[in-house]
Design a protein around this motif. Structure first.
Motif, PDB file in Angstrom:
ATOM      1  N   ASP A  45      18.775  51.803 -14.134  1.00  0.00           N
ATOM      2  CA  ASP A  45      18.339  52.447 -12.903  1.00  0.00           C
ATOM      3  C   ASP A  45      17.375  53.561 -13.296  1.00  0.00           C
ATOM      4  O   ASP A  45      17.794  54.650 -13.698  1.00  0.00           O
ATOM      5  N   PHE A  46      16.083  53.291 -13.194  1.00  0.00           N
ATOM      6  CA  PHE A  46      15.077  54.228 -13.675  1.00  0.00           C
ATOM      7  C   PHE A  46      15.086  55.545 -12.900  1.00  0.00           C
ATOM      8  O   PHE A  46      14.636  56.571 -13.410  1.00  0.00           O
ATOM      9  N   ASP A  47      15.602  55.535 -11.678  1.00  0.00           N
ATOM     10  CA  ASP A  47      15.610  56.747 -10.866  1.00  0.00           C
ATOM     11  C   ASP A  47      16.878  57.576 -11.049  1.00  0.00           C
ATOM     12  O   ASP A  47      16.832  58.804 -10.994  1.00  0.00           O
ATOM     13  N   LYS A  48      18.025  56.919 -11.288  1.00  0.00           N
ATOM     14  CA  LYS A  48      19.292  57.636 -11.287  1.00  0.00           C
ATOM     15  C   LYS A  48      19.959  57.746 -12.653  1.00  0.00           C
ATOM     16  O   LYS A  48      20.712  58.696 -12.887  1.00  0.00           O
ATOM     17  N   SER A  49      19.750  56.787 -13.531  1.00  0.00           N
ATOM     18  CA  SER A  49      20.499  56.790 -14.797  1.00  0.00           C
ATOM     19  C   SER A  49      19.598  56.927 -16.020  1.00  0.00           C
ATOM     20  O   SER A  49      20.031  56.642 -17.133  1.00  0.00           O
ATOM     21  N   CYS A  50      18.366  57.367 -15.828  1.00  0.00           N
ATOM     22  CA  CYS A  50      17.431  57.530 -16.945  1.00  0.00           C
ATOM     23  C   CYS A  50      16.891  58.955 -16.970  1.00  0.00           C
ATOM     24  O   CYS A  50      16.580  59.532 -15.924  1.00  0.00           O
ATOM     25  N   VAL A  51      16.810  59.509 -18.159  1.00  0.00           N
ATOM     26  CA  VAL A  51      16.204  60.822 -18.357  1.00  0.00           C
ATOM     27  C   VAL A  51      14.857  60.606 -19.018  1.00  0.00           C
ATOM     28  O   VAL A  51      14.766  60.077 -20.133  1.00  0.00           O
ATOM     29  N   TRP A  52      13.788  61.017 -18.336  1.00  0.00           N
ATOM     30  CA  TRP A  52      12.435  60.735 -18.802  1.00  0.00           C
ATOM     31  C   TRP A  52      11.917  61.860 -19.680  1.00  0.00           C
ATOM     32  O   TRP A  52      12.117  63.038 -19.402  1.00  0.00           O
ATOM     33  N   LYS A  53      11.256  61.476 -20.731  1.00  0.00           N
ATOM     34  CA  LYS A  53      10.646  62.427 -21.660  1.00  0.00           C
ATOM     35  C   LYS A  53       9.347  62.956 -21.057  1.00  0.00           C
ATOM     36  O   LYS A  53       8.563  62.206 -20.482  1.00  0.00           O
ATOM     37  N   SER A  54       9.131  64.252 -21.191  1.00  0.00           N
ATOM     38  CA  SER A  54       7.898  64.844 -20.662  1.00  0.00           C
ATOM     39  C   SER A  54       6.687  64.280 -21.411  1.00  0.00           C
ATOM     40  O   SER A  54       6.668  64.285 -22.651  1.00  0.00           O
ATOM     41  N   PRO A  55       5.683  63.781 -20.682  1.00  0.00           N
ATOM     42  CA  PRO A  55       4.502  63.225 -21.353  1.00  0.00           C
ATOM     43  C   PRO A  55       3.711  64.295 -22.081  1.00  0.00           C
ATOM     44  O   PRO A  55       3.650  65.449 -21.640  1.00  0.00           O
ATOM     45  N   GLN A  56       3.106  63.919 -23.204  1.00  0.00           N
ATOM     46  CA  GLN A  56       2.332  64.864 -23.996  1.00  0.00           C
ATOM     47  C   GLN A  56       0.963  65.143 -23.383  1.00  0.00           C
ATOM     48  O   GLN A  56       0.345  66.161 -23.670  1.00  0.00           O
TER      49      GLN A  56
ATOM     50  N   CYS B 263      18.212  55.851 -21.014  1.00  0.00           N
ATOM     51  CA  CYS B 263      18.999  55.408 -19.874  1.00  0.00           C
ATOM     52  C   CYS B 263      20.462  55.210 -20.277  1.00  0.00           C
ATOM     53  O   CYS B 263      20.781  55.102 -21.460  1.00  0.00           O
ATOM     54  N   THR B 264      21.335  55.158 -19.293  1.00  0.00           N
ATOM     55  CA  THR B 264      22.757  54.977 -19.535  1.00  0.00           C
ATOM     56  C   THR B 264      23.124  53.510 -19.428  1.00  0.00           C
ATOM     57  O   THR B 264      22.881  52.872 -18.409  1.00  0.00           O
TER      58      THR B 264
END
Length: 209
Positions: A33-44, A57-58
């Motif tokens: 679940d890209f919206d609820k269970s994933c922590v996105w890395k800040s883009p460089q 993601c979990t």
């Protein structure tokens, strides 16, 4: 005739051996679940953000699933890793992954995953991806385990099954997971296609190495 009987008997014994092993393995499923269970890395940079992104993601029982996208190509690895930027495999063609992950477990411990990839092959006439040339491949991967004895298991592709060219693709993928992925050593062993490989199965990077 004797050779035929011997071959059939051997095949039956192999089938029985796999059946006994398969009974000890089971499948569990998780969703990306890209919206609820994933922590996105800040883009460089803005360019990195436009080209894709990276996320943790979990997965099943909280096991991390590492996801990345770059230039319309996606990459996934499973289990805890030392370097979260060391993504394995992938396909040369544009592609996307399904959001349902099948985990193969032995006594509750995952040892392999099965994930469906959609391959955006180019139409030879238009030069663009079209639905008629879209491929589907089941990728069987190992699950990393940095605490697994002397050999630290990492995550990589252990085999491929063309989901369009094989009617029993899911069963075949589970057999590959149970018989091959469990003892697969990334970096030493090489993944191959199992069953029939069609023209829409794409070009995995691992096969070119």
């Amino acid at each position: 005739m004797r050779n035929v009987v011997t071959a059939l008997a051997l095949a039956f014994l192999i089938y029985l051996a796999y059946t006994d092993f398969a009974e000890s393995a089971e499948s569990q499923y998780s969703k990306i679940d890209f919206d609820k269970s994933c922590v996105w890395k800040s883009p460089q940079s803005e360019i990195n953000e436009q080209m894709g992104g990276e996320a943790i993601c979990t997965g099943f029982r909280g096991i991390p699933v590492y996801f990345a996208e770059d230039d319309l190509r996606q990459f996934v690895s499973f289990g805890p890793v030392m370097d979260d930027a060391a993504f394995p495999g992938g396909f040369a063609q544009f592609n996307t992954v399904n959001t349902t992950i099948e985990w193969r477990l032995d006594e509750g411990k995952p040892f392999a995953t099965i994930l469906r990839w959609f391959i955006e092959n180019l139409d030879p006439v238009s030069g663009n991806p079209t639905p008629a040339y879209k491929g589907e491949v089941l990728v069987i991967s190992t699950v990393s385990d940095p605490f697994d004895g002397l050999v630290k298991r990492v995550s990589c592709a252990a085999g491929y099954v063309d989901a369009l060219a094989n009617k029993n693709a899911n069963e075949l993928a589970r057999m590959v997971a149970d018989e091959i992925a469990r003892g697969f050593v990334c970096g030493r062993d090489r993944p191959v296609f199992h069953g029939t490989r069609g023209k829409l199965s794409g070009d995995p990077y691992d096969l070119a190495q």
